[in-house]
Write an enzyme that holds these catalytic residues in place. Sequence first.
Site, PDB file in Angstrom:
ATOM      1  N   LYS A 111     -95.048  20.339-106.887  1.00 37.89           N
ATOM      2  CA  LYS A 111     -95.253  21.803-106.852  1.00 37.89           C
ATOM      3  C   LYS A 111     -96.332  22.202-105.846  1.00 37.89           C
ATOM      4  O   LYS A 111     -96.206  23.207-105.155  1.00 37.89           O
ATOM      5  CB  LYS A 111     -95.617  22.319-108.245  1.00 37.89           C
ATOM      6  CG  LYS A 111     -94.428  22.340-109.188  1.00 37.89           C
ATOM      7  CD  LYS A 111     -94.792  23.002-110.500  1.00 37.89           C
ATOM      8  CE  LYS A 111     -93.611  23.000-111.463  1.00 37.89           C
ATOM      9  NZ  LYS A 111     -93.975  23.385-112.815  1.00 37.89           N
ATOM     10  N   LYS A 193     -79.774  18.888-110.445  1.00 40.15           N
ATOM     11  CA  LYS A 193     -80.330  19.582-111.600  1.00 40.15           C
ATOM     12  C   LYS A 193     -79.825  21.017-111.657  1.00 40.15           C
ATOM     13  O   LYS A 193     -79.690  21.670-110.607  1.00 40.15           O
ATOM     14  CB  LYS A 193     -81.861  19.580-111.471  1.00 40.15           C
ATOM     15  CG  LYS A 193     -82.575  20.041-112.698  1.00 40.15           C
ATOM     16  CD  LYS A 193     -84.077  19.937-112.521  1.00 40.15           C
ATOM     17  CE  LYS A 193     -84.782  20.444-113.761  1.00 40.15           C
ATOM     18  NZ  LYS A 193     -86.211  20.499-113.626  1.00 40.15           N
ATOM     19  N   LYS A 196     -82.511  27.649-112.328  1.00 39.80           N
ATOM     20  CA  LYS A 196     -82.398  29.057-111.943  1.00 39.80           C
ATOM     21  C   LYS A 196     -82.800  29.259-110.479  1.00 39.80           C
ATOM     22  O   LYS A 196     -82.160  29.979-109.722  1.00 39.80           O
ATOM     23  CB  LYS A 196     -83.314  29.891-112.840  1.00 39.80           C
ATOM     24  CG  LYS A 196     -82.597  31.037-113.498  1.00 39.80           C
ATOM     25  CD  LYS A 196     -83.534  31.821-114.375  1.00 39.80           C
ATOM     26  CE  LYS A 196     -82.723  32.760-115.226  1.00 39.80           C
ATOM     27  NZ  LYS A 196     -83.537  33.473-116.180  1.00 39.80           N
TER      28      LYS A 196
END
Length: 327
Positions: A111, A193, A196
């Site tokens: 991240k 995966k 969203k």
Amino acid sequence: MSRIFSGIQPSGDLHIGNYLGAVKNWVALQGRFESLICIVDYHAITVAYEPQVLRDRTRDMAISLLASGIDPERAVLFVQSAVAEHTELAWIFNTLTPLGELERQTQFKDKSSRQESIPVGLLTYPVLQAADILLYKADLVPVGEDQLQHLELSREVARKWNARFSPDAPFFPEPKAEVTKTPRVMGLDGGAKMSKSLGNTVGLLEEPAAIWEKLKPAVTDPARVRRTDPGTPEVCNIYHLHKAFSPPETVQHVAAQCSTAGWGCIECKKVLFESMTKELTPIRERAAAIRADPATVKAVLRAGADKARAIARVTMREVKERMGFDP
Ligand code: SF4
């Protein structure tokens, strides 16, 4: 009864990846364990966000969870920020956690590599997660394999705190992983995966027509170029979705038809669509009824927070006393 803690970020409505990979399991566990299910909104603010969006998504997540079968009579459903003890314990754990261990966390590396300026909260995210779990002295945490590293950090934090402040008898149990059996649901675009942010999801509450529009072009076995080519079900995401939504005899039939080129992928998808509609329609209808009654949703979350806080306060009283604070 053993205690189980599950956390989910307020990402709005659930998608079927969340539902199959986590929530369905929580629904099955809620009668067998003392279950705490927490919408972790403090975790959600470690990346850029809009306050009104966060508020809406937190409510939508609560609605999706209730519609999926989380039962407030058998599980404690609450929002993390309603129980201040989460951040209080996280601060204490921050003082015990070496910087290097946090910098080694795979999710942090992933991240932070996508951000120009890295907030400290992104680094200490797993410490807050440790506090979420240990505040309730949870014995078990249902996790996917990608969360095992964070759970190991929680176990390490528990060991460190126990060694320093409760050496004779461990105060915090080392939480164990309850690894979800359902394989990770891949994206409809063939991505590893369903997510969203990748735009490859099927929403749990989507209308059937919208679901079919997404299923029709979904990636299947890439080796099945012509209708007459036999396929390999195990490499096809549609087959795995059949395993999640269709009865066992249908799954067997799919495997046989696919591997002998007995039917084409569109026929296969139509059968999957029927199975999905059967399972998801009642959830969508329940969600609409719950959404129409916002006062009840608020009351459920408030009652859940009260129950969670009662446990959290007992833990914090003991933690502070053992650490030399005046409780
Ligand atoms: Fe996948 Fe079904 Fe096509 Fe086989 S027939 S490749 S399982 S969609």
